[in-house]
Write a protein that holds these residues in place. Structure first.
Motif: not given
Length: 180
Positions: A117-146
Motif C-alpha cells: 500500500g505504501k509503494k502504491l501511495f508513493e507511485l500515486c504521489a509521484e504521478k500527481a506531482k509530475a502532473m502538476g499537483a501540489a497535493k493529493l486528496y483522499i476521501s479515506t475510510h474512517s476505520s481505525e486501521e485505515s
C-alpha cells in the motif's frame, strides 16, 4: 514472493481482473467527527466485496479513470493475480487547482502489512506531482486501521474539503498529502 506493479491500460480491464482480490476488513472502531474533533467510536462491521462489485469497479471505476486521463496501477503476484491496486484521477480541483484525487487504494487481505500500500501511495504521489499537483486528496475510510495507514505515510486533514466527496461518503475522513 515476487510481485509486479504495472500501470494498467484499457486492454488490461477484463471482467475477472479482481477475481482473486480479497477486500475483507473486520472493523471494530471508526473515527467520527463530533463537535469539531475526531473521536474514536466502537463501530463494528465487516466489509467484504462480492464478485458483482469487483466487476463493477473494473468496468466503471477503472475504465472511467483511464479514459479521463487518470492512472490505475495493479499489483500482481507470481501467478498473475491482482493483489492490490490504486487509482489516481486527473481532474484538478481546489481554490488553486492544487489537488488531484487518490480515488482508490486497496491491498488484498492476505497481503497487507508488507509495504504494498505504501509503494502504491508513493507511485500515486509521484504521478500527481509530475502532473502538476501540489497535493493529493483522499476521501479515506474512517476505520481505525485505515487511519493508522494514512497518518503513518504523512496524510493530514484536508485544508479544503471537497464537499461533493464529503457528501457522497459522509463517514469518510477528508485528507490530503502535500507533494514535495
Amino acid at each position: 514472493m515476487t510481485i509486479v506493479i504495472k500501470e494498467l491500460s484499457i486492454n488490461d480491464l477484463t471482467p475477472n481482473l479482481l477475481q482473486h482480490f480479497n477486500r475483507y476488513q473486520e472493523v471494530r472502531r471508526c473515527w467520527r467527527r463530533e463537535h469539531d474533533e475526531w473521536v474514536l467510536k466502537e463501530i463494528s462491521f465487516i466489509e467484504q466485496w462480492d464478485e458483482i462489485l469487483k466487476q463493477e469497479i473494473v468496468r466503471e471505476d477503472f475504465r472511467s479513470c483511464i479514459h479521463s486521463g487518470g492512472t490505475v496501477w495493479g499489483v500482481f503476484d507470481g501467478a498473475n493475480r491482482m493483489i492490490a491496486f490504486a487509482s489516481l484521477l486527473s481532474d484538478f480541483f481546489g481554490s488553486s487547482n492544487q489537488y488531484l484525487q487518490l480515488m482508490q487504494i486497496h491491498v488484498s487481505y492476505e497481503h497487507r502489512g508488507r509495504g504494498i500500500g505504501k509503494k502504491l501511495f508513493e507511485l500515486c504521489a509521484e504521478k500527481a506531482k509530475a502532473m502538476g499537483a501540489a497535493k493529493l486528496y483522499i476521501s479515506t475510510h474512517s476505520s481505525e486501521e485505515s487511519q493508522v495507514f494514512y497518518h503513518k505515510i504523512g496524510c493530514m486533514d484536508a485544508i479544503e474539503v471537497n464537499q461533493k466527496l464529503a457528501e457522497h461518503e459522509p463517514y469518510d475522513r477528508q485528507m490530503e498529502f502535500v507533494l514535495e
